[in-house]
Design an enzyme around this catalytic site. Structure first.
Site, PDB file in Angstrom:
ATOM      1  N   ASP A  68     -34.842 -16.112 -17.762  1.00 22.11           N
ATOM      2  CA  ASP A  68     -34.163 -15.220 -16.831  1.00 22.11           C
ATOM      3  C   ASP A  68     -34.621 -15.506 -15.396  1.00 22.11           C
ATOM      4  OD1 ASP A  68     -32.452 -12.731 -16.915  1.00 22.11           O
ATOM      5  OD2 ASP A  68     -34.166 -11.894 -15.848  1.00 22.11           O
ATOM      6  N   GLU A 110     -31.940 -19.849 -16.051  1.00 19.04           N
ATOM      7  CA  GLU A 110     -30.861 -19.109 -15.393  1.00 19.04           C
ATOM      8  C   GLU A 110     -31.116 -19.160 -13.901  1.00 19.04           C
ATOM      9  OE1 GLU A 110     -28.795 -14.767 -14.729  1.00 19.04           O
ATOM     10  OE2 GLU A 110     -30.950 -15.035 -14.766  1.00 19.04           O
TER      11      GLU A 110
END
Ligand code: GLC
Length: 530
Positions: free
Chosen positions: A201, A264
């Site tokens: 993330d 990401e």
């Protein structure tokens, strides 16, 4: 083909666990549900499944706020359920990728509870604490991604802490070696349990400017856009030292065979490719999100592919994403007809594709009545279309009550057309979106050129995008009519071309000599024969 890493030749499928399959009757999907649906991945023909966070969490950001990195939230099940899922997935030859959320914890994580207990606490420096300005205002102008300042005031200890997302998601201080060691241990905990990799993330956010300089204003920001876009986040993210962390994470992964590290990272592509690492020693796949917002024309798409191919460092493996749990679904962005071409594009371009659950049945954005809004972003900045609930609605499986997703009340409403738009109905119809996905995935698997071959542009005009994929003498050609008018393409003269897949039945396009006629919105894949 067998020699290439699985994540290069394979296809990844993203599951948003809350919405995949409920087995407990509480209206929220769970691990047992994913396990019960493993057959779907095989039937579809994907290789790896990435599941969004399932760890213990107060759910302020639906699991992206973790309070225990080593435990499964009871909403999703138990560690035993997780182990059983990994074992069953592996038994079926499927890989399982976890979501790692290292940038921030929940404010309920014991690390943060200690950190905020006093300025002297040994965990104080695990988070980013700063004094305010003399007038009492926050230390600098950094903004939170879900609206407002990125700084929250802590009255007890008289300092601000930084949160790139919600105040309930304090950012860890990745300059602190203890934080790094703790998170790398978390990675090993799951790698030892057999997971095949991580999707990391907001990888580019981990390190912030050492001098805490203000972000400059974004001259292109307009009212109606997300408030975080008011600034160019050049000091609050994408700092050079983030690469050192990415390389360390990669070393953790590489101590295990056959694992993958996906990052990401929302950045312009020239910045994005730096996350492969100078020696290709950072993310295996920095997510390429360009198609999430691409203008849907042959010219724009051709340019995106060309520029990306040109910017990739030597040896770096590309990847493509059409939709995810943060952005609008592809079928709503480009319309149902072009969504079929989008599937062809995703599954025939050079690079690892990631399919977002539900896109394989053509799921669209589902309107959410105000009293059912869940997403904190929509609550903070209502009405701008930023809310992510519409792309996170339950998977429609069949025509039984609640589309077979739950026996309870689904946490978000189903798509209104679920009685017909569901997996079972589409499985019975070869011409469906699901049928198209199965055909594309089977074709890709059977073709070394589509799986691993080079990308070669084919000259086309008038709104047609065409390219070849080539490997060891095998040549495949994709021709996509990006318009709603009939179009044609002149096929390369040095081969005889046979259509092997069409998005719209036999009428979609058949070559007459070198001329390939394409009906409106049609996509065709052809194979070169001798
Ligand atoms: C990532 C996730 C998103 C989440 C945010 C904060 O962008 O994809 O869903 O809200 O990080 O963790």
């Amino acid at each position: 083909m067998a020699q290439a890493e699985w994540w290069k030749r394979g296809v990844i499928y993203q599951v948003y666990p809350r919405s995949f399959q409920d087995t407990g009757g509480d209206g929220v999907g769970d691990l047992k549900g994913i396990r019960a649906r493993l057959g779907h991945f095989q039937d579809l023909g994907v290789d790896g499944v990435w599941i969004s966070p399932v760890f213990t969490s107060p759910m302020a950001d639906f699991g992206y706020d973790i309070s225990d990195y080593r435990a499964i939230d009871p909403l999703f099940g138990t560690l035993e359920d997780f182990d059983a899922l990994v074992a069953d997935a592996h038994g079926r030859g499927l890989k399982l990728i976890l979501d790692l959320v290292p940038n921030h914890t929940s404010d309920q994580h014991p690390w943060f509870l200690q950190s905020r207990a006093s300025r002297e606490n040994p965990k104080r420096d695990w988070y980013i604490w700063r004094d305010g300005k003399p007038d009492g205002s926050p230390p600098n102008n950094w903004l939170a991604n879900f609206g407002g300042s990125g700084w929250a005031w802590d009255a007890r200890t008289g300092q601000f802490y930084y949160h790139a997302y919600l105040p309930q998601q304090p950012d860890l201080n990745w300059r602190n070696p203890e934080v790094r060691a703790a998170m790398f241990d978390v990675m090993r905990f799951w790698l030892d349990r057999g997971v095949d990799g991580f999707r990391v993330d907001v990888l580019g956010h981990l390190i912030k400017d050492e001098q805490f300089r203000d972000d400059p204003p974004n001259p292109d920001w307009r009212p109606g856009q997300a408030s975080v876009e008011r600034h160019l986040a050049i000091y609050s993210s994408d700092r050079p030292e983030a690469h050192e962390v990415a390389a360390q994470m990669r070393r953790v992964i590489d101590a295990y065979p056959d694992r993958v590290l996906i990052g990401e990272i929302y950045l312009p592509v020239d910045r994005l490719v730096s996350y492969y690492g100078r020696r290709l020693d950072e993310a295996n796949l920095p997510f390429n999100f360009q198609l999430l917002q691409a203008e849907w024309t042959a010219e724009a798409l051709g340019r995106i592919v060309r520029d990306y191919e040109a910017l990739l460092p030597p040896g770096a493996w590309p990847n493509w994403v059409l939709s995810n749990h943060d952005r609008h679904r592809i079928a709503s962005r480009v319309g149902p007809a072009q969504a079929r071409n989008a599937a062809v594009l995703l599954l025939t371009l050079r690079g690892t594709p990631t399919i977002y659950y539900g896109d394989e049945v053509g799921l669209e954005q589902v309107p959410i009545p105000p009293d059912r809004v869940q997403d904190p972003w929509e609550k903070n900045e209502p009405g701008l279309g930023l809310g992510r609930d519409p792309c996170r609605t339950p998977m429609p499986w069949d025509a039984s009550p609640n589309a077979g997703f739950t026996t309870g009340r689904p946490w978000l409403p189903l798509n209104a057309d679920w009685p017909t738009r569901n997996v079972a109905a589409e499985r019975a119809d070869p011409a469906s979106m699901l049928g198209l996905h199965r055909d594309l995935l089977a074709l890709r698997r059977s073709s070394p050129a589509l799986s691993l071959g080079d990308y070669v542009e084919v000259a086309a005009t008038g709104g047609v995008l065409a390219y070849e994929r080539r490997l060891d003498g095998e040549r495949m050609l994709a021709a996509l009519n990006l318009t709603s008018e009939p179009r044609s393409l002149v096929l390369p003269a040095d081969a005889a071309w046979t259509p092997v897949l069409r998005t719209a039945g036999p009428a979609a396009g058949s070559p007459a000599g070198r001329a390939l006629a394409l009906v409106p919105d049609a996509g065709v894949v052809l194979r070169a024969g001798t």
